[in-house]
Scaffold this motif. Structure first.
Motif, PDB file in Angstrom:
ATOM      1  N   LEU A   1       0.828  -1.198   0.000  1.00 64.22           N
ATOM      2  CA  LEU A   1       0.000   0.000   0.000  1.00 64.22           C
ATOM      3  C   LEU A   1       0.867   1.255   0.000  1.00 64.22           C
ATOM      4  CD1 LEU A   1      -3.115  -0.184   0.114  1.00 64.22           C
ATOM      5  CD2 LEU A   1      -2.986   0.427   2.520  1.00 64.22           C
ATOM      6  N   LYS A   2       0.442   2.246  -0.771  1.00 61.98           N
ATOM      7  CA  LYS A   2       1.084   3.565  -0.740  1.00 61.98           C
ATOM      8  C   LYS A   2       0.176   4.515   0.030  1.00 61.98           C
ATOM      9  CE  LYS A   2       3.466   3.342  -5.243  1.00 61.98           C
ATOM     10  NZ  LYS A   2       2.812   2.190  -5.886  1.00 61.98           N
ATOM     11  N   ALA A   3       0.787   5.489   0.704  1.00 59.98           N
ATOM     12  CA  ALA A   3       0.007   6.484   1.456  1.00 59.98           C
ATOM     13  C   ALA A   3       0.852   7.739   1.640  1.00 59.98           C
ATOM     14  CB  ALA A   3      -0.435   5.924   2.805  1.00 59.98           C
ATOM     15  N   LEU A   4       0.183   8.825   1.978  1.00 61.51           N
ATOM     16  CA  LEU A   4       0.868  10.100   2.198  1.00 61.51           C
ATOM     17  C   LEU A   4       1.223  10.240   3.670  1.00 61.51           C
ATOM     18  CD1 LEU A   4       1.474  12.874   0.603  1.00 61.51           C
ATOM     19  CD2 LEU A   4      -0.473  13.731   1.910  1.00 61.51           C
ATOM     20  N   LEU A   5       2.475  10.551   3.957  1.00 66.76           N
ATOM     21  CA  LEU A   5       2.908  10.765   5.345  1.00 66.76           C
ATOM     22  C   LEU A   5       2.421  12.139   5.790  1.00 66.76           C
ATOM     23  CD1 LEU A   5       4.579   9.680   7.742  1.00 66.76           C
ATOM     24  CD2 LEU A   5       6.577  10.813   6.752  1.00 66.76           C
ATOM     25  N   ILE A   6       1.564  12.171   6.834  1.00 65.89           N
ATOM     26  CA  ILE A   6       0.987  13.446   7.270  1.00 65.89           C
ATOM     27  C   ILE A   6       1.434  13.864   8.666  1.00 65.89           C
ATOM     28  CG2 ILE A   6      -1.033  13.287   5.775  1.00 65.89           C
ATOM     29  CD1 ILE A   6      -2.642  12.316   8.210  1.00 65.89           C
ATOM     30  N   GLU A   7       2.028  12.927   9.440  1.00 63.50           N
ATOM     31  CA  GLU A   7       2.463  13.283  10.795  1.00 63.50           C
ATOM     32  C   GLU A   7       3.584  12.359  11.243  1.00 63.50           C
ATOM     33  OE1 GLU A   7       0.629  13.711  15.345  1.00 63.50           O
ATOM     34  OE2 GLU A   7      -0.678  13.120  13.693  1.00 63.50           O
ATOM     35  N   VAL A   8       4.582  12.936  11.920  1.00 62.92           N
ATOM     36  CA  VAL A   8       5.683  12.163  12.512  1.00 62.92           C
ATOM     37  C   VAL A   8       5.782  12.567  13.972  1.00 62.92           C
ATOM     38  CG1 VAL A   8       8.137  11.620  12.452  1.00 62.92           C
ATOM     39  CG2 VAL A   8       6.922  12.076  10.314  1.00 62.92           C
ATOM     40  N   ARG A   9       5.653  11.566  14.872  1.00 67.55           N
ATOM     41  CA  ARG A   9       5.651  11.851  16.310  1.00 67.55           C
ATOM     42  C   ARG A   9       6.921  11.317  16.947  1.00 67.55           C
ATOM     43  NH1 ARG A   9      -0.565   9.788  16.867  1.00 67.55           N
ATOM     44  NH2 ARG A   9       0.428   7.799  16.402  1.00 67.55           N
TER      45      ARG A   9
ATOM     46  N   ARG B   1      -1.102   7.371 -18.126  1.00 65.84           N
ATOM     47  CA  ARG B   1      -0.632   7.949 -16.854  1.00 65.84           C
ATOM     48  C   ARG B   1      -1.764   8.051 -15.827  1.00 65.84           C
ATOM     49  NH1 ARG B   1       3.185  12.831 -19.367  1.00 65.84           N
ATOM     50  NH2 ARG B   1       4.895  11.467 -20.061  1.00 65.84           N
ATOM     51  N   VAL B   2      -2.899   8.553 -16.263  1.00 65.39           N
ATOM     52  CA  VAL B   2      -4.004   8.711 -15.311  1.00 65.39           C
ATOM     53  C   VAL B   2      -4.508   7.352 -14.836  1.00 65.39           C
ATOM     54  CG1 VAL B   2      -5.883   8.791 -17.016  1.00 65.39           C
ATOM     55  CG2 VAL B   2      -6.142   9.984 -14.847  1.00 65.39           C
ATOM     56  N   GLN B   3      -4.419   6.338 -15.685  1.00 70.78           N
ATOM     57  CA  GLN B   3      -4.901   5.011 -15.297  1.00 70.78           C
ATOM     58  C   GLN B   3      -4.077   4.402 -14.168  1.00 70.78           C
ATOM     59  OE1 GLN B   3      -7.663   3.214 -15.858  1.00 70.78           O
ATOM     60  NE2 GLN B   3      -8.320   5.118 -16.838  1.00 70.78           N
ATOM     61  N   VAL B   4      -2.776   4.706 -14.133  1.00 74.50           N
ATOM     62  CA  VAL B   4      -1.926   4.213 -13.040  1.00 74.50           C
ATOM     63  C   VAL B   4      -2.412   4.772 -11.712  1.00 74.50           C
ATOM     64  CG1 VAL B   4       0.412   4.237 -12.064  1.00 74.50           C
ATOM     65  CG2 VAL B   4       0.096   3.887 -14.521  1.00 74.50           C
ATOM     66  N   VAL B   5      -2.763   6.068 -11.711  1.00 75.97           N
ATOM     67  CA  VAL B   5      -3.259   6.715 -10.491  1.00 75.97           C
ATOM     68  C   VAL B   5      -4.633   6.161 -10.119  1.00 75.97           C
ATOM     69  CG1 VAL B   5      -3.881   8.913  -9.422  1.00 75.97           C
ATOM     70  CG2 VAL B   5      -1.936   8.797 -10.995  1.00 75.97           C
ATOM     71  N   VAL B   6      -5.503   5.996 -11.109  1.00 77.82           N
ATOM     72  CA  VAL B   6      -6.844   5.453 -10.861  1.00 77.82           C
ATOM     73  C   VAL B   6      -6.755   4.056 -10.246  1.00 77.82           C
ATOM     74  CG1 VAL B   6      -8.949   4.615 -11.984  1.00 77.82           C
ATOM     75  CG2 VAL B   6      -8.009   6.832 -12.630  1.00 77.82           C
ATOM     76  N   GLN B   7      -5.841   3.243 -10.762  1.00 74.31           N
ATOM     77  CA  GLN B   7      -5.665   1.886 -10.226  1.00 74.31           C
ATOM     78  C   GLN B   7      -5.177   1.919  -8.783  1.00 74.31           C
ATOM     79  OE1 GLN B   7      -3.113  -0.192 -12.994  1.00 74.31           O
ATOM     80  NE2 GLN B   7      -4.590   0.034 -14.667  1.00 74.31           N
ATOM     81  N   GLU B   8      -4.255   2.833  -8.475  1.00 72.08           N
ATOM     82  CA  GLU B   8      -3.751   2.951  -7.102  1.00 72.08           C
ATOM     83  C   GLU B   8      -4.875   3.359  -6.154  1.00 72.08           C
ATOM     84  OE1 GLU B   8      -1.743   2.934  -3.725  1.00 72.08           O
ATOM     85  OE2 GLU B   8      -0.881   2.215  -5.603  1.00 72.08           O
ATOM     86  N   LEU B   9      -5.816   4.163  -6.656  1.00 72.04           N
ATOM     87  CA  LEU B   9      -6.932   4.640  -5.836  1.00 72.04           C
ATOM     88  C   LEU B   9      -8.160   3.745  -5.981  1.00 72.04           C
ATOM     89  CD1 LEU B   9      -6.571   8.485  -6.448  1.00 72.04           C
ATOM     90  CD2 LEU B   9      -5.732   7.138  -4.520  1.00 72.04           C
ATOM     91  N   LYS B  10      -7.927   2.554  -6.517  1.00 72.44           N
ATOM     92  CA  LYS B  10      -8.979   1.522  -6.618  1.00 72.44           C
ATOM     93  C   LYS B  10     -10.220   2.011  -7.369  1.00 72.44           C
ATOM     94  CE  LYS B  10      -6.617  -1.388  -4.002  1.00 72.44           C
ATOM     95  NZ  LYS B  10      -5.406  -0.634  -3.744  1.00 72.44           N
ATOM     96  N   GLY B  11      -9.974   2.710  -8.501  1.00 78.80           N
ATOM     97  CA  GLY B  11     -11.084   3.063  -9.379  1.00 78.80           C
ATOM     98  C   GLY B  11     -11.669   4.447  -9.180  1.00 78.80           C
TER      99      GLY B  11
END
Length: 412
Positions: A178-186, A256-266
């Protein structure tokens, strides 16, 4: 065994990826604490790591005095000179403590302190490694679940994907990458890292990875609006007139957009050209619906958008999604009207009808088109006809007629 501690230090340093000094410091503190516990609170104890021998040495310290008053801390000059002929009053003499005599307590204490120190050192390493990566994409595996939260393994570190940062339509499975955005480091807490898959910045970073023109600064993502897992809108602009920003993001045959769509599950993504003029931008944002006219109110940051009658549902979108995302993208309120609705709104009598409590614009429009085109006409209308034209229950129609009469009486 000589050198045994050195082997432990080297092994743990390699396994944990920690500096040897951290391991040594923890072992030394553990042995010193164990010796203190064994010898009692009055004893002065010191421990150190002998680099040459690769062992930890523990000493009980005594102050050299003429006359001993506290045998726990003092030693007479005569006795001290038997150990060291050059000893003088005021000196401190260290008497070696055999660590083997400290027993199981020493092992347990040392292990406990070592564990605490290592955990603290690892947390600091993780903090230093990730503190400058906030806003970047991290990748890991679904490791475990805590209630409705997901814990990702990023190698040395773990990251928390809270329920509120999860895409509602997604279901996660143990071992899934899984990929995700890092939003906080404690600095403290477990896990120390918090990530998101719903943040608008996550979408931007995914496109940044796929589109070289974005990484090179030629194409810029100006604004993003998302309803995660369902739909997103993204406005882009190009610094090079020869480069089409929308085409660059879409890619050849949508690659290119399809790669992003696939990562975001449609998740469906609308990519539109940015325009600083809100009237022009809203034309793009409400596509594929066509706009007839846009009225801009700068003071209230409101846009009234008029569309052909047959385009109204398309402009608004399912459950209002299209216009809602367009509003988020622009940061303006957007009111969409069909040409017929807009024409009605030019009549002051129709606007007064909308002031009748409980009368929606949809029902008011039906009544208006049927000739019940003012508050007075509604007050005088047959409730049965109001019910038929407005597609209401008779009780609801009677209530509207009553309220219209009350409004007239109040104005009179």
């Amino acid at each position: 065994m000589p050198g045994e501690v050195r082997k432990i230090v080297e092994l743990m340093s390699k396994e944990r990826g920690l500096p040897k000094e951290v391991i040594v410091s923890a072992l030394v503190e553990g042995m010193r604490t164990a010796a203190q516990k064994k010898l009692g609170p009055q004893a002065e104890v010191e421990a150190m790591y002998n680099e040459e021998k690769g062992e930890i040495e523990v000493f009980r310290l005594y102050e050299v005095v003429e006359e001993v008053h506290n045998p726990e801390k003092e030693i007479s000059l005569s006795e001290a000179r038997q150990k060291n002929p050059s000893a003088r009053v005021g000196d401190v003499i260290g008497e070696p403590v055999d660590v083997r005599d400290l027993g199981r307590i020493a092992a347990q204490l040392t292990k406990q302190i070592l564990t605490q120190r290592i955990r603290g050192a690892e947390r600091e390493l993780i903090y230093q490694e990730y503190k400058d990566k906030i806003g970047e994409i991290v990748s890991g595996f679904v490791h475990r679940f805590h209630k409705r939260d997901v814990i990702l393994s990023l190698g040395r570190a773990e990251a928390l994907l809270p329920e509120k940062e999860q895409i509602p339509t997604e279901r996660y499975h143990r071992g899934e990458r899984l990929k995700a955005l890092l939003i906080e480091v404690r600095r403290t807490g477990d896990p120390q890292l918090v990530v998101s898959r719903t943040h608008p910045e996550f979408l931007k970073k995914l496109f940044e990875r796929e589109v070289p023109e974005i990484r090179e600064g030629i194409v810029q993502i100006v604004a993003v609006a998302r309803e995660p897992g369902r739909r997103a809108k993204m406005a882009v602009i190009s610094k090079d007139p020869e480069v089409d920003p929308v085409g660059a993001c879409v890619g050849l045959r949508g690659s290119r957009v399809q790669v992003v769509v696939q990562e975001l599950k449609g998740e469906k993504i609308d990519i539109i050209p940015w325009d600083p003029d809100p009237a022009r931008l809203v034309y793009n944002a409400l596509a594929p619906a066509e706009c007839t006219q846009v009225i801009v109110d700068e003071e209230t940051k409101t846009l009234e958008v008029i569309v052909p009658d047959d385009q109204l549902s398309l402009a608004i979108g399912r459950e209002g999604q299209n216009v809602r995302l367009a509003s988020k993208l622009l940061g303006w309120r957007i009111d969409v009207y069909s040409e017929t609705q807009y024409a009605r709104r030019q009549d002051p009598e129709f606007l007064k009808m909308l002031e009748v409590e409980g009368l929606s614009e949809e029902v008011a429009g039906r009544l208006y088109d049927a000739g019940i085109n003012s508050v007075k006409a509604l007050a005088e209308a047959d409730p049965q006809k109001v019910a038929e034209v407005g597609r209401l229950r008779l009780a609801e129609a009677q209530e509207l007629v009553t309220r219209a009469r009350e409004k007239l009486a109040g104005e009179g």
